[in-house]
Design an enzyme around this catalytic site. Structure first.
Site: not given
Ligand code: NAD
Ligand code: UD1
Length: 365
Positions: A124, A148, A152, A178
């Site tokens: 991430s 968190y 990573k 994002n």
């Molecule tokens: P998500 O929660 O939708 O998907 C994660 C999946 O992993 C879920 O289906 C959950 O049930 C499963 N899971 C969690 N722990 C597990 C375990 N111990 N054993 C088996 N399954 C397990 O999240 P996502 O948004 O699809 O994210 C996927 C990956 O990408 C994650 O590792 C997350 O940290 C990373 N990531 C997500 C974002 C984002 O904004 N969505 C940003 C950066 C990184």
């Molecule tokens: C968050 C996580 C980050 C993660 C990323 C993608 C935190 C502190 N960081 O980051 O670790 O990798 O999501 O999953 O949670 N905002 C509002 N109102 C809301 C929600 C968000 O104004 O209800 C604003 C935030 O202040 C920010 C932007 O929208 O400026 C994006 O927020 P968000 O979607 O939560 O993503 P990140 O802050 O980038």
């Protein structure tokens, strides 16, 4: 020749399953469904017209993982499974370290024992913390600010050490910015449990009438309109990035780190406007103070992914919002409730619960 997808039922995992299947890969999915629903995988099958098996296995269940490696000829792993809520990681750090870090160690142990050394890992942009400059290149200092993010960062370091110890490992560390949006079919998308923490799911729920108004966290940043700026990337572009990364790890051993973003930042208020345009709905909002831990501006330097993977994000902000909206209005409650029909869905949809006979040779090693 099967790709194991951990966490494949989740938001990014389900979209990546679609792209892997469309690219001709055979896949097998494991997920403990702690933050997802098997319905997403049923819909992946509908979208692609292809089939695959899913196993309700936890990463921490080493024997369960071993059985998957015995049953399938796995050549690579795309590893999404993990917990991802920043606030929850602050209140429950042990749970996060155990699930994400120990879970990944167990996965790698099982991979090693089965001589599978190709891995694509979901990292991430959170590993950069508050960046010194934008756009952020991969070589920037890593300074995570919460448990968190540290999971990573730690996993990245563990995977680098693994490659130092055995150069046969080939690993892609994908640092997502994002991810937003949904598959254009409107069948799969982001389905957060409870009130969303992230901006786009929150805006979508306001648009569909499930939440009253958006709370904008701060309008006193040094940005164009004072609100926070982020690099939003369409989840389908992100998923295609995984398919490209898989080719890279298969062709070139090493640890390859890539930013997956668009290279362009949008403010909160720009996102509100874009979503209003895509949905035709008014998004009410009020301005609150800054959210603790938030950074002002974050967007990716995307050159490395383009130069080495031939990948770049193609979908713009209007498409991201239009696709997110299509998913939201077609599925205002997300997937069907986990408690009531998880089991039924799993059974009905050929999701295979199987426990192959224990192979003593491997399990007792
Ligand atoms: P998500 O929660 O939708 O998907 C994660 C999946 O992993 C879920 O289906 C959950 O049930 C499963 N899971 C969690 N722990 C597990 C375990 N111990 N054993 C088996 N399954 C397990 O999240 P996502 O948004 O699809 O994210 C996927 C990956 O990408 C994650 O590792 C997350 O940290 C990373 N990531 C997500 C974002 C984002 O904004 N969505 C940003 C950066 C990184
Ligand atoms: C968050 C996580 C980050 C993660 C990323 C993608 C935190 C502190 N960081 O980051 O670790 O990798 O999501 O999953 O949670 N905002 C509002 N109102 C809301 C929600 C968000 O104004 O209800 C604003 C935030 O202040 C920010 C932007 O929208 O400026 C994006 O927020 P968000 O979607 O939560 O993503 P990140 O802050 O980038």
């Amino acid at each position: 020749m099967t790709v194991l997808v951990t966490g494949g039922a989740g938001y990014i995992g389900s979209h990546t399953c679609v792209e892997l299947l469309n690219d001709g890969h055979e896949i097998v999915v494991i997920d403990n469904f702690s933050n997802s629903h098997p319905e997403s995988l049923k819909r992946v099958k509908e979208i692609t017209g292809k089939t695959f098996h899913t196993y309700p296995i936890d990463l921490l269940d080493k024997e369960g993982l071993e059985r998957i490696f015995l049953e399938y000829e796995i050549t690579s792993v795309v590893h999404f499974a993990g917990l991802k809520a920043v606030g929850e990681s602050v209140s429950e750090p042990l749970w996060y370290y155990r699930n994400n870090v120990i879970g990944t160690i167990i996965l790698c142990e099982v991979m090693k024992r089965n001589n599978v050394k190709n891995l694509v890992f979901s990292s991430s942009a959170t590993v950069y913390g508050e960046p010194d400059a934008v756009p952020i290149p991969e070589g920037s200092l890593l300074k995570t600010t919460n448990p968190y993010g540290r999971t990573k960062h730690m996993i990245e370091e563990i995977l680098r050490d693994l490659h130092v110890a055995d150069p046969d490992w080939s690993i892609a560390l994908l640092r997502y910015f994002n991810p937003i949006g949904a598959h254009e079919s409107g069948k799969i998308g982001e389905a957060p449990q409870g009130t969303p923490n992230n901006l786009l799911p929150y805006i979508s729920q306001v648009a569909v009438g499930q939440l009253d108004e958006l709370k904008v966290f701060g309008n006193d940043y040094e940005t164009q309109d004072g609100t926070g700026v982020r690099d939003y990337i369409h989840v389908v572009d992100l998923s295609i990035g995984h398919v490209k990364a898989l080719v890279k790890v298969k062709n070139e051993k090493g640890v390859h780190t890539y930013n997956l973003g668009t290279g362009r930042g949008y403010s909160v208020l720009e996102m509100v406007k874009a979503f209003e345009k895509a949905s035709g709905q008014q998004i009410s909002y009020t301005i609150l103070g800054r959210r603790p831990g938030d950074i002002p501006v974050c967007f990716a330097d995307t050159r490395k992914a383009f130069e080495e993977l031939g990948w770049r994000a193609e979908r713009g902000i209007n498409e991201m919002c239009a696709d997110a909206w299509r998913w939201q209005w077609r599925n205002p409650e997300g997937y069907p409730s986990i408690e009531t029909d998880k089991q039924t869905s799993l059974e009905k949809e050929s999701t295979k619960f199987f426990v192959p006979p224990k192979q003593e040779k491997v399990l007792n090693e």
